[in-house]
Design a protein around this motif. Sequence first.
Motif, short mmCIF file in Angstrom:
data_model
loop_
_atom_site.label_atom_id
_atom_site.label_comp_id
_atom_site.label_asym_id
_atom_site.label_seq_id
_atom_site.Cartn_x
_atom_site.Cartn_y
_atom_site.Cartn_z
N PRO A 168 133.47 -4.30 -9.81
CA PRO A 168 134.54 -5.56 -10.38
C PRO A 168 135.08 -6.15 -9.37
O PRO A 168 135.96 -7.00 -9.37
N GLN A 169 135.06 -5.61 -7.74
CA GLN A 169 135.69 -6.16 -6.51
C GLN A 169 135.09 -7.37 -5.74
O GLN A 169 135.12 -7.93 -4.40
N GLY A 170 133.67 -7.38 -6.73
CA GLY A 170 132.60 -8.21 -6.29
C GLY A 170 131.51 -7.42 -4.26
O GLY A 170 130.88 -8.51 -4.47
N ASN A 171 131.63 -6.21 -5.05
CA ASN A 171 130.40 -5.79 -3.91
C ASN A 171 128.93 -5.15 -4.27
O ASN A 171 129.63 -5.15 -5.31
N PHE A 172 128.10 -5.35 -2.98
CA PHE A 172 126.64 -5.31 -4.24
C PHE A 172 125.97 -5.16 -3.16
O PHE A 172 126.64 -4.66 -1.26
N VAL A 173 125.36 -3.74 -3.02
CA VAL A 173 124.13 -3.90 -1.86
C VAL A 173 122.29 -3.90 -2.04
O VAL A 173 122.18 -3.16 -3.24
N PHE A 174 121.88 -3.87 -0.73
CA PHE A 174 120.24 -3.72 -1.21
C PHE A 174 119.37 -3.15 0.07
O PHE A 174 120.67 -3.99 1.28
N GLY A 175 118.76 -2.92 0.02
CA GLY A 175 117.93 -2.52 1.08
C GLY A 175 116.62 -3.50 1.13
O GLY A 175 116.11 -3.83 0.73
N LEU A 176 116.48 -3.39 2.66
CA LEU A 176 115.09 -3.70 3.18
C LEU A 176 114.07 -3.05 3.55
O LEU A 176 114.24 -3.08 4.74
N ASP A 177 112.99 -3.33 2.91
CA ASP A 177 111.74 -2.04 3.37
C ASP A 177 111.88 -1.92 4.45
O ASP A 177 111.38 -3.00 5.06
N ARG A 178 110.75 -0.93 4.69
CA ARG A 178 109.97 -0.13 6.27
C ARG A 178 108.85 -1.59 5.56
O ARG A 178 108.97 -1.86 7.09
N ASP A 179 108.32 -2.63 4.85
CA ASP A 179 107.26 -3.46 4.80
C ASP A 179 107.71 -4.51 4.20
O ASP A 179 107.31 -5.44 3.08
N GLU A 180 108.55 -4.32 4.52
CA GLU A 180 109.60 -5.65 3.61
C GLU A 180 109.12 -7.27 4.24
O GLU A 180 108.66 -7.20 5.39
N PRO A 181 109.10 -8.41 3.95
CA PRO A 181 107.58 -9.47 4.05
C PRO A 181 108.85 -10.41 4.85
O PRO A 181 110.39 -9.98 4.54
N VAL A 182 108.64 -11.31 5.71
CA VAL A 182 109.11 -12.45 7.08
C VAL A 182 110.21 -13.17 6.21
O VAL A 182 110.91 -13.37 7.19
N GLU A 183 110.02 -12.89 4.93
CA GLU A 183 111.05 -13.95 4.18
C GLU A 183 111.74 -13.10 2.91
O GLU A 183 110.37 -13.29 2.00
N VAL A 184 113.05 -13.34 2.58
CA VAL A 184 113.48 -13.32 1.14
C VAL A 184 114.51 -13.68 0.26
O VAL A 184 114.82 -14.45 1.13
N GLU A 185 114.65 -13.65 -0.89
CA GLU A 185 116.26 -14.46 -1.87
C GLU A 185 116.53 -13.86 -2.13
O GLU A 185 116.57 -13.04 -2.61
N VAL A 186 117.84 -14.44 -2.17
CA VAL A 186 119.09 -13.68 -2.65
C VAL A 186 119.82 -15.52 -4.06
O VAL A 186 119.49 -15.69 -3.28
N GLU A 187 120.03 -14.57 -5.08
CA GLU A 187 120.42 -15.80 -6.03
C GLU A 187 121.30 -15.32 -6.64
O GLU A 187 121.81 -14.25 -7.07
N LEU A 188 121.88 -16.04 -6.80
CA LEU A 188 123.50 -16.66 -7.33
C LEU A 188 123.19 -17.31 -8.59
O LEU A 188 123.20 -17.93 -8.19
N ARG A 189 124.17 -16.31 -9.63
CA ARG A 189 124.74 -17.41 -11.00
C ARG A 189 126.63 -17.62 -10.57
O ARG A 189 126.59 -16.34 -10.57
N TRP A 190 127.15 -18.40 -10.30
CA TRP A 190 128.66 -18.47 -10.01
C TRP A 190 129.06 -18.79 -11.65
O TRP A 190 129.13 -19.66 -11.86
N GLN A 191 129.88 -17.51 -12.54
CA GLN A 191 130.40 -18.21 -13.21
C GLN A 191 131.55 -18.61 -13.65
O GLN A 191 131.91 -18.97 -14.36
N GLY A 192 132.40 -18.26 -12.05
CA GLY A 192 132.94 -19.04 -12.04
C GLY A 192 133.93 -20.47 -12.91
O GLY A 192 135.04 -20.48 -13.28
N ARG A 193 132.66 -21.23 -12.50
CA ARG A 193 132.99 -22.45 -12.89
C ARG A 193 132.35 -23.26 -13.23
O ARG A 193 131.98 -24.09 -14.28
N GLY A 194 131.88 -22.55 -15.03
CA GLY A 194 131.19 -22.85 -16.45
C GLY A 194 130.10 -22.77 -15.92
O GLY A 194 128.99 -23.63 -16.81
N ASP A 195 129.58 -23.09 -14.00
CA ASP A 195 127.75 -23.35 -14.11
C ASP A 195 127.08 -22.61 -14.02
O ASP A 195 127.19 -21.79 -12.98
#
Length: 260
Positions: free
Chosen positions: A39-66
């Motif tokens: 509820p405070q906006g905190n989150f976490v994720f892990g990068l694996d031992r064999d994680e690829p050289v590029e990753v993507e984080v995707e956001l959807r901001w509901q506060g502005r209605g878009d």
Amino acid sequence: MPAAALDLKGSWQQGSLVTGQVEPGTQVWFKDRALRVSPQGNFVFGLDRDEPVEVEVELRWQGRGDTTPQARRYAVAPRPWNIQRIDGLPQDKVEPPTAVTARIEREQALLNAARDRDTTGQGWRQGFAWAATGRISGVFGNQRILNGIPKQPHYGVDVAVPVGTPIRAPADGIVSLAEPDLYFTGGTLMIDHGHGVHSIMVHLSALKIGVGEPVRQGEVVALSGKTGRATGPHLHWGIGWFRSRVDPQTLLPPMPAQRR
């Protein structure tokens, strides 16, 4: 629309844990997984031992209605792992006998069920403490290739301690698995720290707490041993985010100096 606010902390390298803060109500995805956001906006994720050289984080901001997704890409630094090749071994020392295959599969299902928990706990936000102190005898990421067969990488840190050494909870959580005798890992304890983050401690000689019980950081939860496939007494301690493996030493202060 303006870019959604996003604050990420952690090391962008394989085997690391990344924590984040967004405006409450923002939805966050990583590797096609909708992350649990507090509820405070905190989150976490892990990068694996064999994680690829590029990753993507995707956001959807509901506060502005878009709710148009915003994708942000991050480079992940590879780490050099120590790979050891050993050939000429008797095959029964490389692969477990077929008679125990069904047992191994059942136990793997238990472990994966504990890894897949996604709960509201906030123990992952505390900062982790050493579950035991002593000489570090094994580090994260190393791998052996036996008779040409790649074996599972070492997914934790090993601490050489005598049998019966108290093992302490590295952070608050709920016990998600407590098994006294698994084939590979012997006495095995898992603690759910929330949001997919968990600890696993193995080769234990005794379990001091059961499934579903809450634990506090520093509480004695087990005793060290050499059960399962262990060549000597030690604690193997791993940290994961769901089924991604994280290097515990990236989350810990230096090992305290040992008294002589």
